[in-house]
Design an enzyme around this catalytic site. Structure first.
Site, PDB file in Angstrom:
ATOM      1  N   MET A 172      90.239  50.614 117.813  1.00  0.00           N
ATOM      2  CA  MET A 172      91.061  49.828 116.907  1.00  0.00           C
ATOM      3  C   MET A 172      92.339  50.599 116.600  1.00  0.00           C
ATOM      4  SD  MET A 172      88.813  47.887 114.002  1.00  0.00           S
ATOM      5  CE  MET A 172      87.846  46.437 114.362  1.00  0.00           C
ATOM      6  N   ASP A 173      93.475  49.903 116.692  1.00  0.00           N
ATOM      7  CA  ASP A 173      94.736  50.552 116.350  1.00  0.00           C
ATOM      8  C   ASP A 173      94.982  50.448 114.849  1.00  0.00           C
ATOM      9  OD1 ASP A 173      95.720  47.974 115.835  1.00  0.00           O
ATOM     10  OD2 ASP A 173      96.407  47.747 117.895  1.00  0.00           O
ATOM     11  N   LYS A 174      96.104  50.974 114.402  1.00  0.00           N
ATOM     12  CA  LYS A 174      96.381  51.062 112.976  1.00  0.00           C
ATOM     13  C   LYS A 174      96.546  49.687 112.313  1.00  0.00           C
ATOM     14  CE  LYS A 174     101.393  51.529 113.693  1.00  0.00           C
ATOM     15  NZ  LYS A 174     101.739  50.263 113.005  1.00  0.00           N
ATOM     16  N   THR A 211      94.971  46.862 113.221  1.00  0.00           N
ATOM     17  CA  THR A 211      93.768  46.047 113.328  1.00  0.00           C
ATOM     18  C   THR A 211      92.805  46.397 112.206  1.00  0.00           C
ATOM     19  OG1 THR A 211      94.010  45.985 115.733  1.00  0.00           O
ATOM     20  CG2 THR A 211      91.880  45.363 114.830  1.00  0.00           C
TER      21      THR A 211
END
Length: 301
Positions: free
Chosen positions: A169-171, A173
């Site tokens: 998961m990126d920042k 999401t």
């Protein structure tokens, strides 16, 4: 005359009135016996027994004692590798129990046994499953620098075991993220062939055209790979830029790529369901342990 003759014939001696013997031979009684079928059944059982005895590296079957555990599961519980990989190491002779190499499949480890895996003594851990409702500005990557913090900070203190998130998961999401030290489960949910559904709420920079929604619903090809979408729809009571999408991929990048393929910018992605797990009673930034039934459900997906 006819009656008289008939009476005379009927009152004669029984020996003389016996029917003439037929030239046709009577069926032999032996043909009605079921002996040959029983013999075939016994032969089949014997053959099956021989096949079982000839299996390579088959450990002798015996009743499982209390607190015993299969060797490959013991290795997997230590976090070293999956059970499947553990079987490979066992067959290659790289695993010792109490100093003795073990190559049998199904070998049972007893309490107090010392298991040496490729020169290292293993300490098995209890499986831990933690569900987090991830907030923004936290990432699963370890190379994002100091600007964004790692998601492991959010579950710090939940366990002393070495856990890892399932998927990335990126920042930007948010939503459900599962942590565990169960390497088999991590591998299961990251395989492209896994069958569990995930539901995402996606916020776009503009309204999604209906014709684009229909195209997404039919599935599409991204980078040469077919992406199957189980469902996609507008969210009731929200703007047409708020979209719900359900698919099997645990890779959030796939969700982003789907909409970018139709020239939409993705502002936010929130995972609201993961393999039957939901955000119910789990506020943003909080975590909880899975129940026994939830763990069973995940393993049966």
């Amino acid at each position: 005359m006819n009656n008289k003759d008939g009476n005379n014939r009927g009152s004669g001696p029984r020996a003389n009135s016996s029917r003439p013997s037929s030239n046709k031979p009577k069926p032999a009684m032996q043909k009605r016996a079921q002996g040959p079928k029983k013999v075939k059944t016994i032969v089949k059982v014997a053959d099956t027994t021989d096949k079982v005895e000839k299996k390579p590296n088959q450990a002798p079957k015996r009743p499982k004692a209390k607190d015993e555990i299969r060797l490959n599961k013991y290795i997997s519980n230590s976090g070293t590798c999956s059970r499947r990989d553990a079987d490979i190491y066992i067959q290659s002779g790289n695993v010792k129990v109490n100093g003795i190499p073990v190559v049998e499949m199904g070998y049972m480890v007893k309490p107090g046994d010392v298991v040496n895996f490729d020169g290292v003594v293993l300490t098995p851990e209890k499986k831990v499953y933690i569900l987090l409702n991830k907030p923004k500005n936290f990432t699963t990557a370890l190379d994002e620098g100091q600007e964004y913090r790692n998601v492991l900070e959010l579950v710090k203190g939940s366990t002393t075991s070495k856990i890892a998130p399932i998927g990335r998961m990126d920042k930007n999401t948010t939503g459900l993220l599962l942590f565990t030290n169960d390497t088999d489960m991590i591998r299961k949910f990251t395989l492209p062939s896994q069958k569990s559904s995930k539901i995402y709420q996606v916020s776009l920079d503009k309204n999604l055209k209906f014709e684009d929604l229909e195209k997404i619903n039919k599935g599409l090809v991204l980078d040469g790979h077919r992406v199957y979408v189980e469902d996609v729809s507008y969210i009731d009571g929200e703007a047409k830029s708020e979209i719900g999408i359900q698919l099997r991929s645990a890779n959030v990048k796939v969700v982003r790529a789907i909409f970018e393929n139709f020239s939409y910018d993705v502002l936010r992605i929130d995972r609201v369901a993961f393999a039957g797990l939901t955000k119910k009673n789990l506020p943003r930034g909080n975590w909880r342990l899975l129940t026994d039934q939830e763990i069973i459900n995940l393993k049966n997906v």
